[in-house]
Design an enzyme around this catalytic site. Structure first.
Site, PDB file in Angstrom:
ATOM      1  N   SER A   1     -28.459  62.251  10.337  1.00  0.00           N
ATOM      2  CA  SER A   1     -27.750  63.501  10.155  1.00  0.00           C
ATOM      3  C   SER A   1     -26.654  63.431   9.089  1.00  0.00           C
ATOM      4  CB  SER A   1     -27.129  63.922  11.486  1.00  0.00           C
ATOM      5  OG  SER A   1     -26.170  62.975  11.910  1.00  0.00           O
TER       6      SER A   1
ATOM      7  N   SER B   1     -28.087  57.748  12.325  1.00  0.00           N
ATOM      8  CA  SER B   1     -27.742  58.780  11.347  1.00  0.00           C
ATOM      9  C   SER B   1     -26.979  58.326  10.116  1.00  0.00           C
ATOM     10  CB  SER B   1     -26.922  59.878  12.016  1.00  0.00           C
ATOM     11  OG  SER B   1     -27.784  60.836  12.542  1.00  0.00           O
TER      12      SER B   1
ATOM     13  N   LYS C   1     -17.924  63.319   6.238  1.00  0.00           N
ATOM     14  CA  LYS C   1     -18.927  64.144   6.925  1.00  0.00           C
ATOM     15  C   LYS C   1     -18.208  65.307   7.606  1.00  0.00           C
ATOM     16  CE  LYS C   1     -22.756  63.503  10.276  1.00  0.00           C
ATOM     17  NZ  LYS C   1     -23.544  62.513  11.046  1.00  0.00           N
TER      18      LYS C   1
HETATM   19  N1  GLN Z   1     -32.017  61.582  14.840  1.00  0.00           N
HETATM   20  C1  GLN Z   1     -31.260  61.253  16.002  1.00  0.00           C
HETATM   21  C2  GLN Z   1     -30.972  62.508  16.791  1.00  0.00           C
HETATM   22  O1  GLN Z   1     -31.397  63.546  16.387  1.00  0.00           O
HETATM   23  C3  GLN Z   1     -29.996  60.547  15.593  1.00  0.00           C
HETATM   24  C4  GLN Z   1     -28.870  61.435  15.246  1.00  0.00           C
HETATM   25  C5  GLN Z   1     -27.579  60.703  14.977  1.00  0.00           C
HETATM   26  O2  GLN Z   1     -27.517  59.472  14.869  1.00  0.00           O
HETATM   27  N2  GLN Z   1     -26.506  61.470  14.895  1.00  0.00           N
HETATM   28  O3  GLN Z   1     -30.367  62.498  17.829  1.00  0.00           O
END
Ligand code: GLN
Length: 470
Positions: free
Chosen positions: A135, A159, A60
């Site tokens: 994400s 995410s 990532k």
């Molecule tokens: N969707 C969640 C957020 O926007 C989780 C994001 C994540 O786990 N990095 O914070």
């Protein structure tokens, strides 16, 4: 029986060059890669006896890679080239893995759609009009499309586990402290975890042995010894004590997802597991999302104050130092990030801290106590990972205040609040789109978690599944 990762130890040059070519070929369809990495140097001198010898992998883009641009899919980090590797990069390479790309993500990992990446949305291999989830969407799409058998993600709210559900693969978030976060661009330090994707539970077990372990450069990293996880992965469900998270199942509206989940659970019982129901306090379940947003946004605001246009990446010209910061931050961050910084700053104002940030921390503690009590005497808690299949990229209409959204779409944050290990594996398809099953277990009980998931994987038969997009 060899795992997929073990099988890649032969024909390494061919595997790696095919993976890179495939990543390039599918880029026009998936848009999952931010930076391709030339593997030549790594191939010259990789550890041929490592646990991941010769395995092509993807990281990532919030994982710092020495000499390779690392942007976290944000405008503000365009051009930032780290001078060091994240701990996990060194670990993976020490075990022979070969990095072929950095993958797209929601900007700075803040989002669940991968639509906020600086390079545009990532497309789901099962339906290119749909999101990969986020994400860690680029990593998920590349594993699902058969480009690489393993990719790194990060999980602050869900995410890794949500995109795993939408893309039909395994997504693992181990215990807080199990994997060092040194060199991962932070989002919310008390919630951030390194996680990863594979196409089988057994590969997931091998990978955790590579990634886990104490690192003095991350003070939250655990001294807990790292076992040979694969030894524990037998897939025998007999005698396992499990529960279904009733709050989630009760609010899911998609009948086909519920049917699929219930069928898998019936099979799990037939294999000799005891399965009961647990229900957490409803008010606390509905408080998960606001609590999460406050903590995550406050911590993100503090963590990202160093992205000032002076030290890293994008730098706008201006008259004074302060104006450089204002101009760089104004141009460098997307609108969603800025909104989150407004919420985060508000929660951290001296006059608001007690009634917002600290209160959220107290509510988090209550939620974790609920989870801990529910898990008492059990091996794990099961629930559908999401109440929906991957939404269309164009879809905007989600009711953020409905129970099904608040509870069914956000329950996996329990694993981040508590730090308990949690993972998603595929359980079936609805209308040709994958859906996932999630489990949450006791801290540092990943071996048992993989064992249970292997049992479920043997029931579904959904192992090493690839969705070709070419
Ligand atoms: N969707 C969640 C957020 O926007 C989780 C994001 C994540 O786990 N990095 O914070």
């Amino acid at each position: 029986m060899a795992t997929m990762l073990e099988m890649m130890k032969s024909n390494v040059e061919k595997n790696v060059s095919e993976a890179l070519k495939k990543a390039q070929d599918v880029q026009g369809k998936l848009n999952a890669v931010v930076t391709f990495v030339d593997p030549t140097e790594q191939l010259e001198n990789y550890n041929k006896n490592g646990l991941m010898a010769g395995v092509p992998i993807v990281l990532k883009d919030n994982v710092c890679t020495k000499g390779i641009e690392t942007t976290a899919s944000s405008g503000i980090l365009q051009g930032y080239v780290p001078i060091y590797n994240a701990h996990i990069v060194d670990r993976l390479q020490a075990e022979g893995a070969i990095v072929i790309a950095k993958s797209s993500m929601d900007e700075l990992a803040m989002g669940g759609t991968n639509k906020t990446a600086y390079t545009g949305p990532v497309h789901n291999p099962y339906d290119l009009d749909r999101i990969s989830g986020g994400s860690s969407g680029g990593s998920a799409a590349l594993v699902a499309a058969g480009v690489v058998p393993f990719a790194i993600g990060s999980d602050t709210g869900d995410s890794v586990r949500k995109p795993a559900s939408f893309c039909g693969i395994c997504g693992v978030k181990p215990t807080y402290g199990r994997i060092s976060r040194y060199g991962i661009i932070p989002y919310s330090s008390s919630l951030d975890h390194v996680g990863y994707f594979t196409r089988s539970v057994r590969d997931a077990a091998v990978a955790l042995e590579v990634l886990a372990g104490r690192d003095d450069r991350d003070m939250t990293s655990s001294f807990e010894p790292v076992p040979h996880y694969l030894d524990q992965v037998k897939g025998n469900l007999k005698g396992k004590k499990l529960a279904i998270l009733k709050n989630v199942v009760d609010v899911i509206e998609n009948k086909e997802i519920l049917d699929c989940f219930n069928k898998v659970v019936e099979e799990v019982k037939k294999q000799g597991a005891e399965v009961k129901e647990v229900e957490l306090n409803e008010d606390l379940m509905k408080a998960m999302l606001p609590t999460y947003y406050l903590i995550a946004n406050c911590e993100a605001t503090a963590n990202h104050s160093n992205l000032d246009g002076i030290r890293f990446g994008l730098q706008k010209e201006a008259k004074s130092c302060e104006d450089v910061m204002i101009a760089s931050r104004t141009e460098g961050f997307g609108s969603l990030i800025k909104k989150r910084f407004v919420i985060g700053s508000y929660g951290l104002f001296e006059e608001n801290q007690d009634k917002l940030f600290r209160k959220a921390q107290k509510v988090r503690r209550l939620i974790v106590e609920e989870l801990k009590n529910a898990l008492d005497g059990l091996d794990g808690i099961l629930a559908p990972a999401s109440g929906t299949v991957a939404p269309k990229i164009e879809d905007q209409n989600q009711d953020d205040l409905s129970d099904s959204y608040l509870v069914a779409e956000n329950h996996m944050v329990l694993g981040n609040f508590s730090g308990y290990p949690s993972a998603t594996i595929p359980m079936g398809e609805v209308g040709g789109l994958p859906i996932g099953l999630n489990i949450t277990c006791h801290p540092f009980d990943e071996g048992n978690m993989f064992d249970i998931l292997r049992g479920i994987e043997l029931i579904t038969g959904l192992e090493d599944k690839i969705k070709e997009v070419l």
